[in-house]
Design a protein around this motif. Structure first.
Motif, mmCIF file in Angstrom:
data_model
loop_
_atom_site.group_PDB
_atom_site.id
_atom_site.type_symbol
_atom_site.label_atom_id
_atom_site.label_comp_id
_atom_site.label_asym_id
_atom_site.label_seq_id
_atom_site.Cartn_x
_atom_site.Cartn_y
_atom_site.Cartn_z
ATOM 1 N N GLY A 1 41.393 -12.366 12.316
ATOM 2 C CA GLY A 1 39.874 -13.027 11.954
ATOM 3 C C GLY A 1 38.980 -11.640 12.109
ATOM 4 O O GLY A 1 39.448 -10.545 12.953
ATOM 5 N N LEU A 2 37.810 -11.587 11.669
ATOM 6 C CA LEU A 2 36.819 -10.538 12.028
ATOM 7 C C LEU A 2 35.304 -11.139 11.678
ATOM 8 O O LEU A 2 34.990 -11.973 11.048
ATOM 9 C CB LEU A 2 37.072 -9.615 10.787
ATOM 10 N N LEU A 3 34.727 -10.724 12.809
ATOM 11 C CA LEU A 3 33.073 -10.916 12.762
ATOM 12 C C LEU A 3 32.335 -9.644 12.677
ATOM 13 O O LEU A 3 32.616 -8.782 13.531
ATOM 14 C CB LEU A 3 32.577 -11.852 13.811
ATOM 15 N N ALA A 4 31.480 -9.438 11.896
ATOM 16 C CA ALA A 4 30.924 -8.061 11.685
ATOM 17 C C ALA A 4 29.523 -8.173 11.154
ATOM 18 O O ALA A 4 29.246 -9.087 10.328
ATOM 19 C CB ALA A 4 31.693 -7.152 10.957
ATOM 20 N N GLY A 5 28.471 -7.239 11.412
ATOM 21 C CA GLY A 5 27.297 -6.868 10.678
ATOM 22 C C GLY A 5 26.322 -7.689 11.311
ATOM 23 O O GLY A 5 25.346 -7.988 10.434
ATOM 24 N N PHE A 6 26.421 -8.229 12.539
ATOM 25 C CA PHE A 6 25.294 -9.079 13.018
ATOM 26 C C PHE A 6 24.156 -8.206 13.801
ATOM 27 O O PHE A 6 24.769 -7.308 14.728
ATOM 28 C CB PHE A 6 25.740 -10.323 13.653
ATOM 29 N N SER A 7 22.980 -8.360 13.836
ATOM 30 C CA SER A 7 22.090 -7.659 14.692
ATOM 31 C C SER A 7 21.908 -8.109 15.827
ATOM 32 O O SER A 7 22.340 -9.236 16.350
ATOM 33 C CB SER A 7 20.602 -7.773 13.959
ATOM 34 N N GLU A 8 21.236 -7.641 16.935
ATOM 35 C CA GLU A 8 20.956 -7.741 18.254
ATOM 36 C C GLU A 8 20.668 -9.294 18.520
ATOM 37 O O GLU A 8 21.287 -9.946 19.334
ATOM 38 C CB GLU A 8 20.161 -6.841 18.895
ATOM 39 N N HIS A 9 19.604 -9.879 17.644
ATOM 40 C CA HIS A 9 18.980 -11.096 17.705
ATOM 41 C C HIS A 9 19.405 -11.891 16.882
ATOM 42 O O HIS A 9 18.480 -13.151 16.588
ATOM 43 C CB HIS A 9 17.540 -10.844 18.166
ATOM 44 N N ARG A 10 20.427 -11.775 16.044
ATOM 45 C CA ARG A 10 20.684 -12.691 14.953
ATOM 46 C C ARG A 10 22.381 -13.061 15.236
ATOM 47 O O ARG A 10 22.960 -13.701 14.129
ATOM 48 C CB ARG A 10 20.956 -12.025 13.696
ATOM 49 N N PHE A 11 22.910 -13.239 16.245
ATOM 50 C CA PHE A 11 23.955 -13.723 16.719
ATOM 51 C C PHE A 11 23.897 -14.978 17.600
ATOM 52 O O PHE A 11 23.724 -14.911 18.839
ATOM 53 C CB PHE A 11 24.836 -12.762 17.436
#
Length: 440
Positions: free
Chosen positions: A352-362
């Motif tokens: 699996g992969l999680l990518a591309g989230f910003s500092e306050h959007r996870f």
């Protein structure tokens, strides 16, 4: 005569009794016996899951046929699994499901998949089933090349899960339905026979394969006389119950795994897309093994683990509800999710992969919404692959994931704004009743 429908799935064993007119009289559901995840020869040779499943089936039949003397029995089984029995029907190994991929394990410097591609490429094409490490064809070859097959004694008979149950109950040889034969990756769809090149490669001269056909078998168990039709694939049973019958329909069957399918009149080759037998003299063009409930469970287990570390024991149903509510409440920017935890047609990855989230959007909302969006995106991609032309007049949703997660249904339906939408209930059991009535 009542019809007993049994759905032997990856997560649950479901049963139902239908009156002759299709009225549901009673239903039962129990957790499926757990898959053994051991990889040693001893783990594979001990038939723990197979025996536990047969015991559960016997108990369910006794409860569903209480007060009856005769019944029609129709079974659907999860596809791409098998086991080997002796001539009496006694299992000589445990059930090896589609969740096990020994065909990708290297033996003497080569995997079963690479060997089959190299030696039997054209025969594989004739099966309509692209090679995967979890297909019976690949798993059988692994058993032969690893020496595990040599540890089994006597004559060996190949059985799909439903065939094993019927053989064990009846004490007789039973027919394998074309839907199950094709799911093995060993059946020549064009000639409608077991593939001689593939059997010669994987059977090591020791395995007998059943006749393919649709004739029933009769037997008595517990004072009830059964007329049992050959077991069918759970995908075809579900699509039959969801009313997949005409051109212009597009089926999304979303459960533990997911498949997107349409009907076709002919067996044709196409890279990536599978062709499988159906009913009414038709085939289905399908893309299976799409990440669905099994992949979602990875994230649910993660949430349960976090809660457990804080000393919170949350009910799984509650965790699911919080997860889905968080997704529904999220309207912001999403990030990239790849749910390729196992072989699938959407990606060459197997992680699996999680990518591309910003500092306050996870946070849970963006995570849940991004996961469901990624699933819907995969389903729409598969729909474009299986249906090359023509208007989509009706979308058929079936399976627990489709019923429970409205957000996925809405995203998929938005891709076909003029199509009617239907959501099926009890589609596999209902499809088995229709199969038993010989609607097909």
């Amino acid at each position: 005569m009542i019809t007993i429908a049994l759905d032997c799935g990856a997560s649950f064993l479901k049963g139902a009794a239908f009156a002759a007119d299709g009225t549901l009289q009673r239903s039962l559901q129990v957790a499926a016996p757990p898959v053994c995840h051991g990889e040693s020869a001893e783990d594979l040779l001990a038939p723990r899951q197979a025996c536990a499943l047969l015991s559960a089936v016997r108990e369910m039949l006794a409860r569903l046929t209480k007060g009856q003397r005769r019944a029609r029995l129709c079974i659907a089984n999860e596809m791409h699994g098998f086991l080997l029995t002796d001539a009496r029907g006694m299992p000589q190994m445990d059930y090896l499901s589609w969740q096990r991929s020994f065909g990708m394990v290297s033996v003497a410097g080569e995997t079963a998949v690479s060997r089959l591609k190299r030696r039997c490429g054209e025969a594989v094409r004739q099966t309509g089933m692209p090679l995967r490490g979890s297909l019976p064809s690949a798993n059988l070859l692994y058993l032969a090349r690893s020496g595990i097959l040599k540890r089994m004694r006597g004559e060996l008979l190949f059985c799909t899960l439903g065939d094993y149950i019927l053989r064990a109950l009846s004490g007789q040889a039973v027919f394998t339905h074309p839907t199950n034969a094709a799911a093995s990756g060993l059946y020549d769809l064009q000639e409608r026979v077991w593939s001689k090149p593939l059997l010669g490669e994987v059977a090591a001269g020791r395995i007998c394969f059943p006749s393919v056909g649709e004739a029933p078998v009769s037997f008595e168990v517990g004072g009830v006389t059964y007329e049992a039709l050959p077991a069918i694939g759970d995908q075809q049973a579900a699509l039959l119950g969801a009313e997949l019958r005409a051109d212009g329909q597009l089926s999304f069957n979303l459960g533990t795994g997911a498949q997107v399918s349409v009907l076709t009149d002919a067996f044709t080759h196409e890279e990536g897309v599978q062709i499988r037998p159906y009913f009414f003299g038709k085939y289905i063009r399908t893309l299976p093994h799409l990440p669905s409930g099994r992949a979602l469970n990875v994230y649910i287990r993660f949430l349960q683990d976090v809660l457990a570390r804080f000393g919170v024991e949350a009910d799984e149903a509650k965790v699911w509800q919080v997860f889905l509510d968080a997704a529904d409440a999220e309207e912001g920017e999403l990030f990239e999710v790849d749910m390729s935890f196992f072989e699938n047609p959407c990606s060459k990855r197997i992680t699996g992969l999680l990518a591309g989230f910003s500092e306050h959007r996870f946070h849970l909302g963006t995570l849940a919404a991004s996961i469901l969006h990624a699933m819907a995106k995969n389903f729409l991609w598969a729909a474009r692959a299986v249906r090359k032309e023509g208007d989509v007049k009706e979308i058929l949703f079936s399976g627990g994931v489709a019923r429970q997660i409205e957000r996925i249904r809405m995203e998929v339906a938005a891709g076909y704004p003029t199509a009617q939408v239907r959501v099926a209930e009890n589609e596999t059991l209902r499809g088995l009743w229709q199969y038993g009535k010989q609607v097909v």
